[in-house]
Design a protein around this motif. Structure first.
Motif, PDB file in Angstrom:
ATOM      1  N   GLN A  21       0.828  -1.207   0.000  1.00  0.00           N
ATOM      2  CA  GLN A  21       0.000   0.000   0.000  1.00  0.00           C
ATOM      3  C   GLN A  21       0.860   1.253   0.000  1.00  0.00           C
ATOM      4  OE1 GLN A  21      -3.299   0.085  -0.155  1.00  0.00           O
ATOM      5  NE2 GLN A  21      -3.735   2.235   0.294  1.00  0.00           N
ATOM      6  N   LYS A  29      -4.091  -3.208  -4.068  1.00  0.00           N
ATOM      7  CA  LYS A  29      -5.496  -3.564  -4.236  1.00  0.00           C
ATOM      8  C   LYS A  29      -5.658  -4.806  -5.109  1.00  0.00           C
ATOM      9  CE  LYS A  29      -9.930  -1.540  -5.650  1.00  0.00           C
ATOM     10  NZ  LYS A  29     -10.592  -0.325  -6.194  1.00  0.00           N
ATOM     11  N   ARG A 189     -12.775 -11.275  -3.193  1.00  0.00           N
ATOM     12  CA  ARG A 189     -11.859 -11.250  -4.331  1.00  0.00           C
ATOM     13  C   ARG A 189     -12.208 -12.305  -5.378  1.00  0.00           C
ATOM     14  NH1 ARG A 189      -7.143  -8.505  -3.139  1.00  0.00           N
ATOM     15  NH2 ARG A 189      -6.840  -8.640  -5.389  1.00  0.00           N
TER      16      ARG A 189
END
Length: 643
Positions: A21, A29, A189
């Protein structure tokens, strides 16, 4: 890249996700998992400042396996929600498997129904919408065995594969199972999946153990990919060699004969004969010598070769008779027999290379749960060869094998990809021989591939126990891959059996042995061909090349004469003399996938011509007998691939 966010103190620990990140929010992401110092881990794992952290993105080689393994856990979590008390077996992702992308084994008394699969899939989608996280839990071995003492399946995995600190994953309130991971961060996901079928599977693949229910499924990163795969699956079902084998009367299996032992009917046996005839032509053109060996042999052969120690679970048990001191076994491999032929007399370097070839039938104990028509059988014939050569001729022999494979695959219209399979650098104990001979063997394979300019992928841990190898995987008409050719360099078996040749220095030297198969198992290749061509064999392989179809009974004798003329030039012909309308005869020939149909009516009888149809184009016009024979025999002689 080392972990170095500016805000990190010397003693702080961050998760891998936080590191990504800080570096690139877009990459973080998309990441499904991470590599920490080269090891695959979850994005939630903690890392230190000195760790190297790299993302695993959907386009990376490992990504789909992680994604599908996570989908398997999502399936198991949904099952436990809907069917409390169910016990869990294995739940891996699958590679190159016709049944889908993953499975999970469940132990419960009530069989799963199609309605149950729909309910399970619905619950999986609910968990995706809730974005339920995957969480990793670690325990000591003792803690885990105590916690799951009532679940003998989990305790088995903990004891056999868990190590000192086994890891588990949770998903939702009910699901926890032993797993090394990694998994995607959360169920959200997982975007596109489908449950496919239910099958029986014995625990640990052993018929003596309880039978479990295995749910197969697949998943992809996008719905478009899933839809394309489902469409391909429908096409694969239409091409299924088991269905076509029955419809075209090619082969069968019976309980009376035994599981995994194929019976080839006349048309199937003919195709196998034609395949072997083609291979014999190529073998003789390349100066191979044919040999023939028994189906059983003394168990001492397999002890010397190392198969007993390394391959025992796939071999049939020994047989012993009262008046014989030796035990005998069905052969799982042909190589020790070819070695014995080499040893039958002294050899000189001037004789080498020696190339022994055999269509040798071998027997391996394939568990019932993995048998699949002709693709996985217990008795099969290999287009096997063993080449005995000197170090100076090794590379040329490997090149010859590669060129042989290229010629064969081009004949059937196959694309292919190549893998160089080498030993696992972390587990040398499972292989025979020292590092020096392995390095020499690997170098020879690599140089041969480079000399021919062939692209390949290096695969660690997939070598044979006696040497590295080249594996060639063909791509069929609907883009599936199949393992066929293998070219294996072996320095070990010649030494274990004491093989020698007298060199130019007048001293004995061990030869180098190359194990080589092009089609692999003829039975498996036959099954592949049925599916590749959808049963529409090219003319040179078709059991019936021409069907003669008289329009009326009065032309049956004339049809028989035409058939006889065609047979005299070597064509395979049948006459449909039934008292049926010509439309019905044409439909029957189409269903039998006959390449050519000759229609015989009044006009053809008067003019002495042939009205010809093909199975793919329909009517193609009128031919003289000579022109028709020339057309068909050209396709046969040139082995033309016709639709």
């Amino acid at each position: 890249m080392e972990v170095s966010p500016a805000s990190a103190s010397a003693h702080s620990r961050l998760t891998a996700f936080q590191v990504l990140q800080a570096r690139d929010p877009g990459v973080a992401k998309r990441a499904l998992a991470v590599r920490v110092n080269g090891e695959l881990r979850d994005t939630s794992c903690e890392v230190s400042e000195t760790d190297t952290v790299e993302p695993v993105l959907p386009e990376d080689p490992e990504a789909l396996e992680i994604y599908r393994h996570s989908t398997a856990h999502l399936l198991a979590a949904a099952v436990l929600d809907l069917f409390p008390g169910t016990k869990l077996g294995a739940g891996p992702a699958l590679k190159d498997d016709p049944k889908g992308g993953f499975y999970y084994d469940f132990l419960q008394e009530k069989p799963f129904t199609p309605d149950d699969l729909a309910r399970i899939e619905k619950r999986m989608r609910e968990m995706v919408k809730q974005n339920v996280p995957f969480r990793r839990v670690e325990m000591t071995r003792e803690e885990a065995l105590q916690k799951f003492s009532a679940d003998e399946l989990k305790c088995y995995f903990i004891s056999e594969k868990g190590g000192e600190n086994p890891s588990f994953y949770t998903l939702g309130d009910q699901f926890i199972d032993f797993c090394r991971g990694p998994h995607v961060p959360s169920a959200g996901r997982i975007k596109a999946f489908k449950l496919l079928s239910v099958a029986g599977a014995y625990w640990l693949g052993d018929e003596r153990n309880p039978q479990m229910q295995r749910i197969y499924g697949t998943s992809f990163f996008t719905q478009e990919e899933l839809d394309a795969w489902l469409q391909q699956r429908e096409e694969a079902a239409r091409r299924d060699h088991r269905r076509l084998g029955k419809e075209l009367d090619l082969f069968s299996f019976t309980d009376e004969v035994g599981s995994g032992l194929a019976l080839f009917h006349p048309k199937g046996a003919l195709i196998l004969h034609l395949l072997q005839e083609f291979l014999y032509e190529e073998l003789f053109a390349r100066d191979y010598q044919l040999v023939r060996t028994p189906h059983v042999a003394s168990s001492r052969l397999w002890e010397t070769s190392g198969h007993t120690a390394k391959y025992r679970g796939d071999m049939y048990p020994p047989m012993q008779f009262e008046d014989e001191p030796l035990e005998y076994q069905l052969k799982p491999m042909n190589c020790p027999f070819h070695i014995q032929i080499y040893k039958s007399q002294p050899r000189s370097y001037r004789e080498l290379p020696l190339r022994y070839a055999e269509m040798g039938t071998v027997y391996r104990y394939e568990r019932s749960g993995v048998q699949h028509g002709l693709l996985r059988v217990r008795g099969f014939t290999q287009d096997d060869a063993h080449l005995f050569c000197t170090p100076e001729t090794l590379e040329a022999e490997i090149i010859g094998c590669l060129e042989f494979a290229q010629k064969v695959y081009a004949t059937f219209g196959f694309e292919y990809r190549i893998e160089l399979s080498v030993r696992d650098p972390e587990n040398h104990a499972k292989y025979l021989g020292g590092p020096e001979v392995w390095a020499l063997a690997e170098a020879a394979l690599t140089q041969a591939l480079d000399r021919l300019g062939l692209a390949y992928t290096r695969v660690e841990g997939e070598a044979a126990f006696y040497g590295p190898k080249i594996d060639i995987k063909v791509i069929d008409a609907i883009r599936r891959t199949w393992q066929l050719a293998t070219i294996q360099v072996d320095f070990n078996l010649p030494q274990r059996f004491g093989l020698e040749y007298i060199g130019a220095d007048n001293r004995p030297h061990p030869p180098i042995m190359v194990h080589r198969a092009i089609l692999g198992s003829l039975e498996r290749f036959f099954g592949l061909l049925i599916e590749h061509f959808g049963g529409r064999f090219p003319v040179w392989l078709a059991p019936v090349q021409v069907a003669v179809l008289p329009i009326a009974d009065r032309w049956n004798d004339r049809a028989a004469g035409i058939a006889q003329t065609l047979r005299q030039v070597g064509l395979r012909v049948e006459v449909d003399a039934r008292s049926e309308k010509i439309g019905a005869k044409i439909r029957q020939a189409q269903l039998r996938k006959v390449p050519y149909m000759v229609i015989l009516g009044d006009r053809e009888a008067e003019t002495g011509t042939l009205a010809v149809r093909t199975r793919s184009e329909g009517d193609i016009g009128t031919f003289s007998m000579d022109d028709f024979i020339a057309r068909v025999t050209r396709e046969v002689q040139q082995r033309v691939i016709t639709p």
